[in-house]
Design an enzyme around this catalytic site. Structure first.
Site, PDB file in Angstrom:
ATOM      1  N   CYS A   1      70.912  -3.702 -46.579  1.00  0.00           N
ATOM      2  CA  CYS A   1      70.721  -2.883 -47.805  1.00  0.00           C
ATOM      3  C   CYS A   1      69.884  -3.154 -48.887  1.00  0.00           C
ATOM      4  O   CYS A   1      69.100  -2.166 -49.253  1.00  0.00           O
ATOM      5  CB  CYS A   1      72.093  -2.649 -48.308  1.00  0.00           C
ATOM      6  SG  CYS A   1      73.314  -2.053 -46.959  1.00  0.00           S
TER       7      CYS A   1
HETATM    8  C1  BEZ Z   1      73.351  -5.372 -44.359  1.00  0.00           C
HETATM    9  O1  BEZ Z   1      73.193  -4.399 -44.937  1.00  0.00           O
HETATM   10  O2  BEZ Z   1      72.924  -6.407 -44.522  1.00  0.00           O
HETATM   11  C2  BEZ Z   1      74.656  -5.327 -43.611  1.00  0.00           C
HETATM   12  C3  BEZ Z   1      75.749  -4.652 -43.790  1.00  0.00           C
HETATM   13  C4  BEZ Z   1      76.945  -4.541 -43.022  1.00  0.00           C
HETATM   14  C5  BEZ Z   1      76.872  -5.409 -41.784  1.00  0.00           C
HETATM   15  C6  BEZ Z   1      75.559  -5.924 -41.340  1.00  0.00           C
HETATM   16  C7  BEZ Z   1      74.461  -5.973 -42.397  1.00  0.00           C
END
Ligand code: BEZ
Length: 211
Positions: A45
């Site tokens: 994200c």
């Molecule tokens: C991320 O945004 O890095 C993420 C969020 C939830 C699970 C895996 C990755």
């Protein structure tokens, strides 16, 4: 019932990093990209928000407002924004909805319990100035989105809203378009002064009409 293409995008009032937003008022006469994230302080994200912040001039050029969402409180979003600026080299330059009560996530079906019963998946909604949903995408948490593709779709949506064309596979702005099959050849002759070539009666290609 789940949102479908052509539906009016659900309206809401919710807290964001830029203060409370009344969604339909905020849309005004713009196009909108509403996109959700599983959680604050997560790596994928973080890169996505940096990517969208860097593309802000491209969205502005197309009269598109972008707005992110995750199901964390606004104080967390503000702390995360500092990390985004530090690691991505660009400051957050669009609002992030603080959907701690999951009001918006629920309205838009952004929680898919069989994937994760707490966090939002990576949803994308493109909404037109008429407030109707033009595109929906759903990605899993483990895969960051391709925002060049979102811009490409916006180019197609804005073109096909104004001209009687469709865009072929992998089309990019400036490339040939497809004459709508619903048009007769006589109508196509009038509407496309640059002409068209018919590979089949149902497959007619014309230069992009607004170029
Ligand atoms: C991320 O945004 O890095 C993420 C969020 C939830 C699970 C895996 C990755």
């Amino acid at each position: 019932m789940a949102i479908q293409l052509g539906d009016v995008a659900p309206d809401f009032v919710q807290e964001t990093t830029e203060g409370p937003i009344h969604f339909h008022e905020w849309i005004g006469d713009s196009w909108v990209v509403l996109f959700s994230h599983p959680k604050d302080f997560t790596p994928v994200c973080t890169t996505e928000l940096g990517a969208v912040a860097r593309l802000k001039p491209e969205f502005d050029k197309r009269n598109v407002k972008v707005i992110g969402l995750s199901v964390d409180p606004v104080e967390d979003h503000r702390g995360w924004a500092k990390d985004i600026e530090e690691t991505q080299g660009v400051a957050l330059n669009f609002p992030l909805i603080a959907d701690a009560d999951r009001k918006v996530a629920t309205l838009y079906g952004m929680i898919h319990p069989n994937a994760d019963d707490t966090f939002t998946v990576r949803s994308v909604f493109i909404i037109g100035p008429d407030k109707k949903v033009k595109l929906m995408l759903t990605y899993p948490a483990s895969t960051g989105r391709n925002f060049a593709e979102i811009l490409r779709v916006i180019d197609s949506l804005q073109l096909t809203a104004n001209y009687k064309v469709a865009t072929p596979a992998d089309w990019k702005d400036g490339e040939d378009c497809i004459v709508l099959p619903s048009l007769s050849n006589e109508e196509a002759d009038k509407l496309f002064p640059k002409g068209y070539r018919a590979l089949k009666p149902y497959l007619r290609l014309t230069p992009q009409p607004n170029k």
